[in-house]
Design a protein around this motif. Structure first.
Motif, PDB file in Angstrom:
ATOM      1  N   MET B  67      35.570  35.090  24.301  1.00 30.72           N
ATOM      2  CA  MET B  67      35.500  36.340  24.356  1.00 30.72           C
ATOM      3  C   MET B  67      35.113  36.687  25.661  1.00 30.72           C
ATOM      4  SD  MET B  67      35.820  39.513  23.383  1.00 30.72           S
ATOM      5  CE  MET B  67      35.326  40.247  21.759  1.00 30.72           C
ATOM      6  N   LEU B  68      34.185  35.578  26.448  1.00 25.90           N
ATOM      7  CA  LEU B  68      33.701  35.863  27.985  1.00 25.90           C
ATOM      8  C   LEU B  68      34.544  35.905  28.727  1.00 25.90           C
ATOM      9  CD1 LEU B  68      30.666  33.703  27.823  1.00 25.90           C
ATOM     10  CD2 LEU B  68      30.638  36.159  28.402  1.00 25.90           C
ATOM     11  N   ALA B  69      35.756  34.989  28.562  1.00 27.86           N
ATOM     12  CA  ALA B  69      36.748  34.897  29.474  1.00 27.86           C
ATOM     13  C   ALA B  69      37.767  36.197  29.612  1.00 27.86           C
ATOM     14  CB  ALA B  69      37.767  33.697  29.251  1.00 27.86           C
ATOM     15  N   PHE B  70      37.789  36.577  28.254  1.00 24.01           N
ATOM     16  CA  PHE B  70      38.789  37.811  27.887  1.00 24.01           C
ATOM     17  C   PHE B  70      38.074  39.018  28.666  1.00 24.01           C
ATOM     18  CE2 PHE B  70      38.965  41.853  25.472  1.00 24.01           C
ATOM     19  CZ  PHE B  70      40.310  42.065  25.577  1.00 24.01           C
ATOM     20  N   ALA B  71      36.687  39.076  28.531  1.00 23.40           N
ATOM     21  CA  ALA B  71      36.020  40.499  29.194  1.00 23.40           C
ATOM     22  C   ALA B  71      36.179  40.240  30.730  1.00 23.40           C
ATOM     23  CB  ALA B  71      34.722  40.525  28.984  1.00 23.40           C
ATOM     24  N   GLY B  72      36.187  38.911  30.999  1.00 27.91           N
ATOM     25  CA  GLY B  72      36.175  38.866  32.674  1.00 27.91           C
ATOM     26  C   GLY B  72      37.459  38.867  33.139  1.00 27.91           C
ATOM     27  N   ALA B  73      38.469  38.621  32.188  1.00 27.57           N
ATOM     28  CA  ALA B  73      39.849  38.817  32.667  1.00 27.57           C
ATOM     29  C   ALA B  73      40.319  40.358  32.555  1.00 27.57           C
ATOM     30  CB  ALA B  73      40.906  38.177  31.677  1.00 27.57           C
ATOM     31  N   PHE B  74      39.582  41.180  31.743  1.00 31.30           N
ATOM     32  CA  PHE B  74      39.851  42.395  31.671  1.00 31.30           C
ATOM     33  C   PHE B  74      39.527  43.182  33.057  1.00 31.30           C
ATOM     34  CE2 PHE B  74      38.735  46.930  30.396  1.00 31.30           C
ATOM     35  CZ  PHE B  74      39.836  47.311  29.625  1.00 31.30           C
ATOM     36  N   ILE B  75      38.197  42.704  33.524  1.00 32.05           N
ATOM     37  CA  ILE B  75      37.840  43.099  34.674  1.00 32.05           C
ATOM     38  C   ILE B  75      38.830  42.723  36.015  1.00 32.05           C
ATOM     39  CG2 ILE B  75      35.898  43.162  36.540  1.00 32.05           C
ATOM     40  CD1 ILE B  75      34.045  42.593  34.112  1.00 32.05           C
ATOM     41  N   PHE B  76      39.109  41.640  35.987  1.00 33.30           N
ATOM     42  CA  PHE B  76      40.241  40.956  36.865  1.00 33.30           C
ATOM     43  C   PHE B  76      41.586  42.138  37.021  1.00 33.30           C
ATOM     44  CE2 PHE B  76      41.336  36.972  38.872  1.00 33.30           C
ATOM     45  CZ  PHE B  76      40.082  36.388  39.463  1.00 33.30           C
ATOM     46  N   VAL B  77      42.227  42.170  35.771  1.00 34.02           N
ATOM     47  CA  VAL B  77      43.280  43.113  35.653  1.00 34.02           C
ATOM     48  C   VAL B  77      43.037  44.499  36.253  1.00 34.02           C
ATOM     49  CG1 VAL B  77      44.990  44.141  34.582  1.00 34.02           C
ATOM     50  CG2 VAL B  77      44.051  41.951  33.744  1.00 34.02           C
ATOM     51  N   LEU B  78      41.985  45.086  35.769  1.00 29.48           N
ATOM     52  CA  LEU B  78      41.964  46.329  36.136  1.00 29.48           C
ATOM     53  C   LEU B  78      41.325  46.586  37.554  1.00 29.48           C
ATOM     54  CD1 LEU B  78      40.239  48.442  33.324  1.00 29.48           C
ATOM     55  CD2 LEU B  78      42.447  47.884  33.909  1.00 29.48           C
ATOM     56  N   SER B  79      40.613  45.654  38.224  1.00 26.94           N
ATOM     57  CA  SER B  79      40.164  45.721  39.591  1.00 26.94           C
ATOM     58  C   SER B  79      41.392  45.251  40.672  1.00 26.94           C
ATOM     59  CB  SER B  79      38.768  45.028  39.923  1.00 26.94           C
ATOM     60  OG  SER B  79      39.049  43.969  39.675  1.00 26.94           O
ATOM     61  N   ALA B  80      42.472  44.995  39.954  1.00 26.24           N
ATOM     62  CA  ALA B  80      43.553  44.500  40.857  1.00 26.24           C
ATOM     63  C   ALA B  80      44.578  45.515  41.035  1.00 26.24           C
ATOM     64  CB  ALA B  80      44.183  43.195  40.506  1.00 26.24           C
ATOM     65  N   LEU B  81      44.346  46.759  40.263  1.00 25.28           N
ATOM     66  CA  LEU B  81      45.602  47.564  40.122  1.00 25.28           C
ATOM     67  C   LEU B  81      45.007  48.919  40.955  1.00 25.28           C
ATOM     68  CD1 LEU B  81      46.066  47.532  36.345  1.00 25.28           C
ATOM     69  CD2 LEU B  81      47.557  46.394  38.106  1.00 25.28           C
ATOM     70  N   LYS B  82      45.443  48.897  42.133  1.00 27.32           N
ATOM     71  CA  LYS B  82      45.172  49.939  42.869  1.00 27.32           C
ATOM     72  C   LYS B  82      46.209  51.203  42.548  1.00 27.32           C
ATOM     73  CE  LYS B  82      44.262  47.379  46.980  1.00 27.32           C
ATOM     74  NZ  LYS B  82      44.298  47.215  48.438  1.00 27.32           N
ATOM     75  N   MET B  83      45.723  52.064  41.984  1.00 29.79           N
ATOM     76  CA  MET B  83      46.583  53.430  41.507  1.00 29.79           C
ATOM     77  C   MET B  83      46.565  54.589  42.453  1.00 29.79           C
ATOM     78  SD  MET B  83      44.935  53.179  37.574  1.00 29.79           S
ATOM     79  CE  MET B  83      45.016  51.844  36.621  1.00 29.79           C
ATOM     80  N   PRO B  84      47.577  55.218  42.337  1.00 29.84           N
ATOM     81  CA  PRO B  84      47.693  56.325  43.306  1.00 29.84           C
ATOM     82  C   PRO B  84      46.772  57.590  42.360  1.00 29.84           C
ATOM     83  CG  PRO B  84      49.715  56.204  41.783  1.00 29.84           C
ATOM     84  CD  PRO B  84      48.999  54.990  41.927  1.00 29.84           C
ATOM     85  N   SER B  85      46.304  58.472  43.232  1.00 22.93           N
ATOM     86  CA  SER B  85      45.621  59.413  42.731  1.00 22.93           C
ATOM     87  C   SER B  85      45.838  60.987  43.115  1.00 22.93           C
ATOM     88  CB  SER B  85      44.178  59.261  42.931  1.00 22.93           C
ATOM     89  OG  SER B  85      43.070  60.211  42.309  1.00 22.93           O
ATOM     90  N   VAL B  86      45.345  62.082  42.578  1.00 22.45           N
ATOM     91  CA  VAL B  86      45.641  63.248  43.035  1.00 22.45           C
ATOM     92  C   VAL B  86      45.354  63.535  44.328  1.00 22.45           C
ATOM     93  CG1 VAL B  86      45.515  64.412  40.520  1.00 22.45           C
ATOM     94  CG2 VAL B  86      43.434  64.120  41.702  1.00 22.45           C
ATOM     95  N   THR B  87      44.588  62.948  44.784  1.00 17.08           N
ATOM     96  CA  THR B  87      44.153  63.251  46.256  1.00 17.08           C
ATOM     97  C   THR B  87      45.190  62.682  47.337  1.00 17.08           C
ATOM     98  OG1 THR B  87      42.905  61.349  46.296  1.00 17.08           O
ATOM     99  CG2 THR B  87      41.628  63.335  46.104  1.00 17.08           C
ATOM    100  N   GLY B  88      46.197  62.103  46.652  1.00 20.90           N
ATOM    101  CA  GLY B  88      47.137  61.354  47.732  1.00 20.90           C
ATOM    102  C   GLY B  88      46.786  60.040  48.224  1.00 20.90           C
TER     103      GLY B  88
END
Lengths: 106, 240
Positions: B67-88
């Motif tokens: 479960m710890l690995a899972f929670a850490g991996a969740f942070i890993f994934v989300l903070s690797a995803l640079k997403m476009p936003s409304v500000t351009g």
């Protein structure tokens, strides 16, 4: 929550990303430049006193490393969710077959 | 009165001008030495507390480690995803809200810290000198707020899903607000307040849609986990 609600929520997340991507005209850079420009304005005398020990040699390498980070994370996330699901199903199968529950002790 | 109006106007101007944004973390070398030391000292107690709790948690058995690995991996994934936003421009979510709900804020500090080291060393994203400050914003302030909001709202009888959503979303947003304050403290210019607004103009608006995404993803993931007996220990722990 119901599957329907979940699907709506997933569509919402996709829309939150897709709408700006297609409808907003922007550079979409994550440029570190802007913050350093603001810092320069706030304190013209400031010089960064330390630079990264190692930098990805190109944008390609950088996106490779970011993709690697996401892939590693997604792999572990998927592994764990699959583990939970498989374990639950294994228990159900054992129960149906009338076998003792060998997974219980974990 | 005039001054507040003027500030509000400035805030609007900064928020409405589409500007490229640097992802999230304070860049290497961009904090003066005294602030580097200050944020290191502030962050270290949280890290130590986190390491102690993590050791106890991990000793609870193989289920806990997964479960710890899972929670850490969740942070890993989300903070690797640079997403476009409304500000351009682009930014990325933090993913720390989920870990905070499952394990509490301090273990999350350690998990976020690990991700930040990876990004500082391999991606030249953030930095070693700014590690303390970045850990404080992403892995101390964010998770603490997320945890507090979740506890407060569920105690007040607010719907569970709404509590999770608000906790993760505001935890994400506050990370960027804290980053703005950290930069403004180090570079106040003529006025600290204006400086905060300037840096928030870079961060805050871009982050809002991403924070909403993170809130929704956290709700979905949390609910998915709660369907399984093996995850119940942690999912329910957040509810007491």
């Amino acid at each position: 929550m119901k599957t329907f609600t979940n699907i709506i929520l997933i569509i919402l997340v996709v829309a939150l990303i897709a709408v700006p991507m297609f409808l907003v005209k922007g550079e979409f850079s994550g440029a570190d430049d802007l913050a350093s420009q603001v810092i320069e304005k706030q304190d013209p005398a400031y010089k960064p006193w330390f630079s990264p020990i190692w930098e990805p040699p190109s944008g390609e390498i950088e996106s490779f490393l970011f993709a690697l980070q996401a892939a590693l994370g997604a792999g572990v996330v998927g592994f764990y969710l699959g583990y939970l699901k498989g374990k639950k199903e294994g228990k159900n199968v054992n129960r149906n077959l009338g076998l003792s529950n060998s997974f219980k002790e974990n | 009165m005039l001054k507040t109006k003027f500030r509000f106007l400035l805030l609007l101007i900064f928020l409405l001008i589409p500007t490229p944004v640097f992802a999230m973390h304070i860049m290497e070398g961009f904090l003066p030495v005294k602030w580097v030391i200050f944020w290191d000292i502030v962050t270290i107690p949280f890290l130590l507390l986190g390491f102690a709790q993590l050791k106890k948690e991990a000793a609870a058995g193989p289920g806990a480690k997964l479960m710890l690995a899972f929670a850490g991996a969740f942070i890993f994934v989300l903070s690797a995803l640079k997403m476009p936003s409304v500000t351009g421009s682009c930014s990325h979510p933090t993913g720390t809200g989920l870990a905070a709900l499952l394990f509490g804020p301090f273990i999350t500090t350690v998990l976020g810290f690990i991700v930040l080291i990876f990004q500082a060393l391999l991606l030249a994203h953030g930095g070693i000198t700014t590690l303390g400050a970045n850990t404080f914003s992403m892995a101390v302030a964010g998770p603490l707020l997320a945890y507090g909001i979740y506890k407060g709202l569920t105690k007040a009888g607010v719907n569970k899903n709404i509590s999770i959503f608000l906790a993760a979303m505001l935890g994400d947003l506050v990370t960027y607000i804290v980053t703005s304050v950290q930069l403004a403290l180090a570079f106040p210019g003529n006025s600290f307040g204006l400086s905060v607004l300037k840096f928030m103009g870079i961060f805050a608006l871009t982050q809002i849609p991403l924070a909403i995404s993170e809130g929704i993803l956290t709700v979905l993931t949390y609910n998915f986990l709660s369907r399984y007996e093996d995850a119940k220990i942690w999912v329910e722990k957040g509810e007491h």
